[in-house]
Enzyme design. Structure first.
Site, short mmCIF file in Angstrom:
data_model
loop_
_atom_site.label_atom_id
_atom_site.label_comp_id
_atom_site.label_asym_id
_atom_site.label_seq_id
_atom_site.Cartn_x
_atom_site.Cartn_y
_atom_site.Cartn_z
CB THR A 172 -0.93 0.03 1.22
OG1 THR A 172 -1.80 -1.11 1.17
CG2 THR A 172 -1.79 1.29 1.23
CG PHE A 174 0.13 4.72 3.75
CD1 PHE A 174 -1.02 4.88 4.51
CD2 PHE A 174 0.62 3.43 3.57
CE1 PHE A 174 -1.69 3.80 5.05
CE2 PHE A 174 -0.04 2.33 4.10
CZ PHE A 174 -1.20 2.52 4.84
#
Length: 279
Positions: A172, A174
């Site tokens: 992921t 960010f």
């Protein structure tokens, strides 16, 4: 100075894990929603916000591109977090006895092959860490949760099977946001510029707007479109590019973009993560 970083979710969420990985000396503040997370920074309860943008398996994080431009905050850094899903059980539980596993729907989908191979039924929960907290409260030895190793630590659960994710690249991205923008030195390493724009309603507007990036040799690393206010004719684009606006090729490309756009708004100029070079 405020040494708090806000994240959306409950303790043990992957955003919490990202805060700990990227800023180990900062206190992580859980927030029930993205809006609450942004408000925590505006109100001074947190100095930074850890915001998930996209996942290498699931794609963009729902709604976040609508929220970023209106957050009133600036992107000051980025962080890539490897997602290792753990199958968690209560103390004394055995893998062979597990019948169900609860987690966020995306986490379940990212582990579907391993769940099927183990004969475990997926059960949808609002979030990963919340599923772990609920499991700890119930104490059911036939149930499990899929969540982070941090959730196991916080809620006193055992890891019955590590690395449940089907894709080994599950990561992921960010962005870290703050009240004030930064102006990083491009001589000290690669820079990312993030911005949103709306093109004029004329034929080939997007082609013309982006032409300056091609002619000036500026790499676009991300480009996404999404509707505004439910209108099919009103589209906004989010983009990440390599380079700093002060660099001549980037400056010329942005000037051409502005000529063919109704609005261009820079969300942040910040150092590129070293993960990009590894990737």
């Amino acid at each position: 100075m405020n040494n708090v970083i806000a994240f959306q979710g409950v303790p043990g969420a992957y955003s919490n894990l990202s805060c700990r990985a990227a800023f180990p000396d900062m206190e992580a503040l859980p927030c029930p929603s993205f809006e609450d997370m942004f408000a925590a920074v505006h109100e001074g309860r947190a100095r930074l916000a850890m915001v998930p943008i996209e996942n290498s398996v699931a794609g963009r994080v729902a709604d976040i591109h609508h929220l970023l431009p209106d957050s009133g905050l600036h992107i000051v850094a980025e962080h890539f977090q490897r997602v290792n899903h753990q199958l968690l059980g209560v103390k004394g539980a055995k893998l062979a006895d597990i019948k169900t596993a609860s987690s966020h729907i995306q986490a379940l989908s990212q582990c579907r092959n391993n769940l099927r191979a183990l004969g475990i039924k997926p059960v949808v929960h609002a979030d990963t860490a919340g599923a772990a907290a609920d499991l700890a409260a119930r104490g059911d030895k036939t149930a499990a949760a899929i969540a982070s190793s941090l959730a196991a630590e916080i809620y006193g659960l055992e890891i019955l099977k590590p690395d449940m994710e089907d894709a080994t690249h599950n990561t992921t991205r960010f962005v870290v946001m703050a009240q004030e923008p930064i102006d990083p030195d491009s001589d000290k390493g690669p820079i990312i510029t993030s911005f949103v724009f709306k093109v004029r309603s004329v034929p080939a507007a997007l082609y013309k707007a982006l032409g300056g990036f091609a002619t000036n040799g500026v790499n676009i690393t991300k480009l996404e479109s999404y509707m505004l206010d439910g209108h099919f004719s009103s589209t906004q684009f989010y983009a990440d590019i390599d380079g700093h606006p002060d660099q001549r090729p980037v400056r010329l490309a942005l000037e051409e973009l502005s000529f063919f756009s109704r609005e261009v708004r820079i969300l942040g100029v910040y150092p590129a993560s070293k993960f990009r070079q590894q990737d």
